[in-house]
Write a protein that holds these residues in place. Structure first.
Motif, mmCIF file in Angstrom:
data_model
loop_
_atom_site.group_PDB
_atom_site.id
_atom_site.type_symbol
_atom_site.label_atom_id
_atom_site.label_comp_id
_atom_site.label_asym_id
_atom_site.label_seq_id
_atom_site.Cartn_x
_atom_site.Cartn_y
_atom_site.Cartn_z
ATOM 1 N N ALA A 132 12.018 -12.314 -6.512
ATOM 2 C CA ALA A 132 11.191 -11.424 -5.690
ATOM 3 C C ALA A 132 10.598 -12.176 -4.507
ATOM 4 N N ALA A 133 10.108 -13.399 -4.758
ATOM 5 C CA ALA A 133 9.532 -14.193 -3.680
ATOM 6 C C ALA A 133 10.574 -14.522 -2.614
ATOM 7 N N LYS A 134 11.809 -14.788 -3.040
ATOM 8 C CA LYS A 134 12.871 -15.107 -2.088
ATOM 9 C C LYS A 134 13.286 -13.883 -1.274
ATOM 10 N N ALA A 135 13.272 -12.712 -1.921
ATOM 11 C CA ALA A 135 13.731 -11.496 -1.244
ATOM 12 C C ALA A 135 12.667 -10.879 -0.336
ATOM 13 N N ALA A 136 11.401 -11.174 -0.595
ATOM 14 C CA ALA A 136 10.300 -10.462 0.058
ATOM 15 C C ALA A 136 10.347 -10.533 1.581
ATOM 16 N N ARG A 137 10.808 -11.639 2.130
ATOM 17 C CA ARG A 137 10.802 -11.825 3.582
ATOM 18 C C ARG A 137 11.798 -10.913 4.301
ATOM 19 N N TYR A 138 12.709 -10.296 3.553
ATOM 20 C CA TYR A 138 13.754 -9.499 4.180
ATOM 21 C C TYR A 138 13.457 -7.990 4.169
ATOM 22 N N PHE A 139 12.306 -7.579 3.635
ATOM 23 C CA PHE A 139 12.012 -6.157 3.512
ATOM 24 C C PHE A 139 10.649 -5.831 4.103
ATOM 25 N N GLU A 140 10.579 -4.662 4.725
ATOM 26 C CA GLU A 140 9.344 -4.225 5.374
ATOM 27 C C GLU A 140 8.298 -3.799 4.348
ATOM 28 N N SER A 141 8.749 -3.198 3.261
ATOM 29 C CA SER A 141 7.827 -2.686 2.244
ATOM 30 C C SER A 141 8.071 -3.367 0.911
ATOM 31 N N ALA A 142 6.990 -3.554 0.156
ATOM 32 C CA ALA A 142 7.101 -4.152 -1.177
ATOM 33 C C ALA A 142 5.977 -3.641 -2.059
ATOM 34 N N GLU A 143 6.334 -3.206 -3.264
ATOM 35 C CA GLU A 143 5.339 -2.780 -4.251
ATOM 36 C C GLU A 143 5.820 -3.184 -5.642
ATOM 37 N N VAL A 144 4.890 -3.259 -6.588
ATOM 38 C CA VAL A 144 5.202 -3.666 -7.955
ATOM 39 C C VAL A 144 4.672 -2.612 -8.917
ATOM 40 N N VAL A 145 5.486 -2.270 -9.915
ATOM 41 C CA VAL A 145 5.072 -1.363 -10.986
ATOM 42 C C VAL A 145 5.210 -2.109 -12.308
ATOM 43 N N GLU A 146 4.130 -2.166 -13.078
ATOM 44 C CA GLU A 146 4.221 -2.787 -14.399
ATOM 45 C C GLU A 146 3.885 -1.746 -15.458
ATOM 46 N N LEU A 147 4.636 -1.780 -16.557
ATOM 47 C CA LEU A 147 4.495 -0.786 -17.626
ATOM 48 C C LEU A 147 4.314 -1.510 -18.953
ATOM 49 N N HIS A 148 3.242 -1.199 -19.672
ATOM 50 C CA HIS A 148 2.948 -1.865 -20.937
ATOM 51 C C HIS A 148 2.453 -0.860 -21.979
ATOM 52 N N HIS A 149 2.336 -1.351 -23.197
ATOM 53 C CA HIS A 149 1.783 -0.575 -24.309
ATOM 54 C C HIS A 149 0.285 -0.319 -24.067
ATOM 55 N N PRO A 150 -0.283 0.733 -24.662
ATOM 56 C CA PRO A 150 -1.691 1.070 -24.400
ATOM 57 C C PRO A 150 -2.689 0.122 -25.050
ATOM 58 N N GLY A 151 -2.230 -0.863 -25.824
ATOM 59 C CA GLY A 151 -3.136 -1.828 -26.411
ATOM 60 C C GLY A 151 -3.457 -2.991 -25.487
ATOM 61 N N LYS A 152 -2.812 -3.051 -24.331
ATOM 62 C CA LYS A 152 -3.059 -4.152 -23.386
ATOM 63 C C LYS A 152 -4.417 -3.958 -22.736
ATOM 64 N N VAL A 153 -5.223 -5.014 -22.689
ATOM 65 C CA VAL A 153 -6.619 -4.848 -22.264
ATOM 66 C C VAL A 153 -6.841 -5.088 -20.777
ATOM 67 N N ASP A 154 -5.878 -5.687 -20.063
ATOM 68 C CA ASP A 154 -6.084 -5.933 -18.637
ATOM 69 C C ASP A 154 -5.048 -5.180 -17.810
ATOM 70 N N ALA A 155 -5.458 -4.779 -16.619
ATOM 71 C CA ALA A 155 -4.552 -4.100 -15.692
ATOM 72 C C ALA A 155 -4.988 -4.436 -14.264
ATOM 73 N N PRO A 156 -4.043 -4.734 -13.386
ATOM 74 C CA PRO A 156 -2.632 -4.971 -13.667
ATOM 75 C C PRO A 156 -2.431 -6.223 -14.526
ATOM 76 N N SER A 157 -1.245 -6.355 -15.065
ATOM 77 C CA SER A 157 -0.943 -7.505 -15.902
ATOM 78 C C SER A 157 -0.952 -8.793 -15.081
ATOM 79 N N GLY A 158 -1.134 -9.912 -15.761
ATOM 80 C CA GLY A 158 -1.094 -11.198 -15.072
ATOM 81 C C GLY A 158 0.250 -11.462 -14.432
ATOM 82 N N THR A 159 1.318 -11.036 -15.095
ATOM 83 C CA THR A 159 2.659 -11.218 -14.530
ATOM 84 C C THR A 159 2.800 -10.450 -13.221
ATOM 85 N N ALA A 160 2.319 -9.198 -13.212
ATOM 86 C CA ALA A 160 2.423 -8.377 -12.007
ATOM 87 C C ALA A 160 1.578 -8.961 -10.879
ATOM 88 N N ARG A 161 0.380 -9.429 -11.207
ATOM 89 C CA ARG A 161 -0.470 -10.055 -10.182
ATOM 90 C C ARG A 161 0.209 -11.296 -9.602
#
Length: 222
Positions: A132-161
């Protein structure tokens, strides 16, 4: 509680696990016990005395707890001179900087204490963040969607951040402007803003852990 391991071979790394009764904590405990060069000397969970880690002679502590306590846990390990591997999310840049300062101020004559904070240990997640970091420079728009189980206590996830922050750095290095967005009202529907990259969090029964990285240019998207 301390794990007794009589007759363990010399030269093994002594490991303590914090959050040992959680899903990931149990997995880490099992992995340590299965490794010939590791020895599980302490497994702690909520309410247990962190001083038990040092009393057990741990070389390394692995923290898989929750965001509300992980920073305090790591600070305690640093003060005890125990190296720490952290899989708990919820670390902001300010909290990381505070920890760096704490490590520097408590090292004294013992030498540096190592702390590794990993947003994700999965190979696929690490590769996705790298690509994603390598590809980011070639696109005008970028967004991230993360999907987890409802027991996860933080949002967005650390991976997504972490993914969004890497995308943002790549875009800045390439001299790109902010992603186009004409939104004037309802900003709460646009997700969290991580260094200018929008991150959306879904919590749904039946999911485990998923991440989608979206890039787009005029007339195309990926």
């Amino acid at each position: 509680m301390t794990e007794e391991n009589v007759g363990a071979p010399s030269g093994t790394i002594k490991v303590a696990v914090l959050g040992a009764r959680g899903r990931m904590g149990r997995t880490v405990c099992a992995a340590v016990e299965a490794a010939a060069d590791l020895e599980l000397v302490a497994s702690l969970d909520a309410g247990d005395d962190l001083a038990e880690v040092a009393r057990a002679g741990a070389d390394v502590a692995v923290d898989f707890t929750v965001p509300s306590v992980t920073e305090g846990n790591v600070r305690a390990m640093v003060e005890a001179g125990v190296h720490t591997v952290v899989g708990t999310t919820g670390w902001t840049e300010q909290r990381l900087e505070d920890l760096r300062n704490h490590i520097a101020s408590t090292a004294g004559g013992r030498g540096p204490v190592g702390v590794l904070i990993a947003p994700n240990f999965g190979l696929s997640a690490v590769l996705a963040m790298t690509f994603a970091a390598k590809a980011a420079r070639y696109f005008e728009s970028a967004e991230v969607v993360e999907l987890h189980h409802p027991g996860k206590v933080d949002a967005p996830s650390g991976t997504a951040r972490h993914t969004a922050a890497a995308i943002a750095r790549s875009r800045r290095d390439a001299g790109l402007d902010a992603s186009p967005d004409a939104t004037e009202t309802g900003f709460e529907a646009r997700g969290a803003d991580v260094d200018g990259v929008r991150v959306h969090a879904v919590r749904l029964r039946g999911l485990v852990a998923h991440e989608e990285i979206l890039f787009g240019n005029e007339g195309s998207s990926s």
